[in-house]
Design a protein around this motif. Structure first.
Motif, PDB file in Angstrom:
ATOM      1  N   UNK A  82       0.831  -1.199   0.000  1.00  0.00           N
ATOM      2  CA  UNK A  82       0.000   0.000   0.000  1.00  0.00           C
ATOM      3  C   UNK A  82       0.871   1.257   0.000  1.00  0.00           C
ATOM      4  N   UNK A  83       1.123   1.762  -1.176  1.00  0.00           N
ATOM      5  CA  UNK A  83       1.909   2.988  -1.336  1.00  0.00           C
ATOM      6  C   UNK A  83       1.139   3.970  -2.215  1.00  0.00           C
ATOM      7  N   UNK A  84       0.922   5.170  -1.709  1.00  0.00           N
ATOM      8  CA  UNK A  84       0.261   6.192  -2.522  1.00  0.00           C
ATOM      9  C   UNK A  84       1.215   6.783  -3.551  1.00  0.00           C
ATOM     10  N   UNK A  85       2.510   6.663  -3.284  1.00  0.00           N
ATOM     11  CA  UNK A  85       3.532   7.194  -4.188  1.00  0.00           C
ATOM     12  C   UNK A  85       3.290   8.668  -4.521  1.00  0.00           C
ATOM     13  N   UNK A  86       3.012   9.465  -3.505  1.00  0.00           N
ATOM     14  CA  UNK A  86       2.777  10.895  -3.715  1.00  0.00           C
ATOM     15  C   UNK A  86       4.097  11.591  -3.986  1.00  0.00           C
ATOM     16  N   UNK A  87       4.171  12.292  -5.090  1.00  0.00           N
ATOM     17  CA  UNK A  87       5.428  12.935  -5.474  1.00  0.00           C
ATOM     18  C   UNK A  87       5.541  14.331  -4.867  1.00  0.00           C
ATOM     19  N   UNK A  88       6.768  14.749  -4.675  1.00  0.00           N
ATOM     20  CA  UNK A  88       7.062  16.090  -4.161  1.00  0.00           C
ATOM     21  C   UNK A  88       8.185  16.694  -5.004  1.00  0.00           C
ATOM     22  N   UNK A  89       7.883  17.806  -5.663  1.00  0.00           N
ATOM     23  CA  UNK A  89       8.901  18.511  -6.440  1.00  0.00           C
ATOM     24  C   UNK A  89       9.715  19.370  -5.484  1.00  0.00           C
ATOM     25  N   UNK A  90      11.011  19.102  -5.409  1.00  0.00           N
ATOM     26  CA  UNK A  90      11.867  19.791  -4.447  1.00  0.00           C
ATOM     27  C   UNK A  90      12.598  20.989  -5.051  1.00  0.00           C
ATOM     28  N   UNK A  91      12.792  20.975  -6.371  1.00  0.00           N
ATOM     29  CA  UNK A  91      13.537  22.074  -6.990  1.00  0.00           C
ATOM     30  C   UNK A  91      13.270  22.109  -8.485  1.00  0.00           C
ATOM     31  N   UNK A  92      13.649  23.218  -9.112  1.00  0.00           N
ATOM     32  CA  UNK A  92      13.622  23.321 -10.563  1.00  0.00           C
ATOM     33  C   UNK A  92      12.326  23.772 -11.184  1.00  0.00           C
ATOM     34  N   UNK A  93      11.283  23.973 -10.366  1.00  0.00           N
ATOM     35  CA  UNK A  93       9.984  24.423 -10.866  1.00  0.00           C
ATOM     36  C   UNK A  93       9.504  25.588 -10.011  1.00  0.00           C
TER      37      UNK A  93
END
Length: 363
Positions: A59-70
């Motif tokens: 059970x992984x939602x795999x929620x992404x987090x943009x840390x840089x570059x945007x």
């Protein structure tokens, strides 16, 4: 050390299956490309575990987090870092393989190379590493859509074990692919595939198959001669995906049973453009795109981790047996579809930017 892919559009992934998280650093992305976490999340949701009864139930939602570059929804032209944090790791499921090598897995070869390995879920060799590839692929698709108005890339399952679907690649759509959980755009074949995977899972075994991918709207002239041929880089990209064992483009191995007069793609003028009447070349000639659909197939082996008891050896070189525990896919193909698309997009994006860099023509 083999963790970076591409030349102008460079992607470096990091992380292990049961570590703190998985991520990617992307360098070479042009500025002012519209991108959001939602754009990336759509692709990650197609890859994530637990999405259907056919996949691992981790059970992984795999929620992404943009840390840089945007910034404010647009790329800055600086390195983009994206992270996904692991939430449902169960390292205790893998305690037995700390001292035993799983047959046909990367356990022994990692130990032989480094003298140490993360045995929790396969560590770096786990397909969970592909999260970073899919996230980068989402950005590559955005760039390609900016460069080519008619660009689209679509992968789909054509075969599971001995069940083969007949699919019209020129008409297949993402909507059709996503209509069933096995991602085969042929309803009758998909139903049989699902039943087979469920049966194999109940027996503690696994099966492989074939994924085909088609990219449309890429202009003629993209690619390089000699060592960096477009099909050579596509082959490397596909064979870097876990569980892959084969690659063919266009007519592939079927060309060995044809004569030149049958295999050659005759040129013709169509709507003011040079086109080919047939497409046995798979959209690539001399390592360079010719403007036709680029299509290829990737063969996936049965997943190595099965619950049936198998013979193996221990780190102390004693004969032993092992029945794997943990949560695993009985067939990787449904979740591998977005990975194949992502790796295809990474190659095409890198070559498209290289084509621009030399002032390449747009046909």
């Amino acid at each position: 050390m083999g963790n970076t892919f591409g030349q102008l559009f460079r992607v470096t992934t990091f992380g292990e299956s049961h570590g703190g998280g998985i991520g990617v650093v992307i360098d070479g992305c042009p500025p002012l490309i519209d991108i959001s976490e939602a754009d990336i999340q759509r692709e990650l949701d197609r890859r994530r575990p637990g999405q259907s009864k056919l996949t691992t139930q981790r059970k992984e939602e795999d929620r992404c987090e943009i840390l840089s570059g945007v910034f404010e929804g647009k790329t800055l032209g600086t390195p983009i870092a994206i992270a996904v944090w692991n939430q449902d790791a169960r390292p205790e499921d893998y305690s037995e393989i700390a001292g035993k090598f799983r047959p046909s897995h990367a356990d022994y070869t990692y130990e032989a190379k480094y003298g140490i390995r993360n045995w929790q879920g396969g560590g770096r060799a786990s397909a969970r590493e592909t999260i970073g590839r899919v996230a980068a692929g989402a950005i590559a698709k955005k760039i390609l859509s900016t460069l080519y108005a008619d660009f689209e890339i679509c992968a789909y399952v054509t075969q599971i074990h001995d069940i083969i679907a007949t699919i019209n690649r020129s008409a297949v759509t993402m909507k059709g692919v996503e209509e069933n959980i096995v991602r085969c755009p042929h309803a009758a074949a998909a139903k049989r595939m699902i039943s087979l995977i469920e049966q194999v899972r109940s027996e503690g075994d696994s099966v492989g198959g074939v994924i085909e991918c088609v990219a449309r709207g890429v202009t003629a002239g993209v690619g390089e001669p000699v060592f960096d041929k477009l099909e050579a880089d596509l082959a490397k990209a596909m064979l870097s995906i876990p569980a892959t064992k084969g690659f063919e483009i266009g007519s592939g191995f079927a060309a060995t049973r044809m004569r030149g007069s049958q295999h050659n793609d005759p040129f013709e003028m169509r709507e003011g453009k040079i086109r080919t009447k047939t497409n046995n070349s798979g959209g690539v000639q001399g390592g360079i795109s010719n403007g036709e659909d680029i299509y290829f197939r990737v063969a996936f082996k049965p997943p190595a981790t099965i619950t049936l008891r198998q013979k193996t050896v221990t780190k102390s070189r004693r004969q032993s047996e092992l029945a794997a525990r943990g949560r695993h896919d009985p067939c990787v193909l449904p979740r591998a579809v977005p990975i194949v698309e992502a790796m295809g997009a990474l190659v095409l994006c890198d070559h498209a930017l290289r084509h621009q860099a030399i002032g390449g023509r747009s046909q």
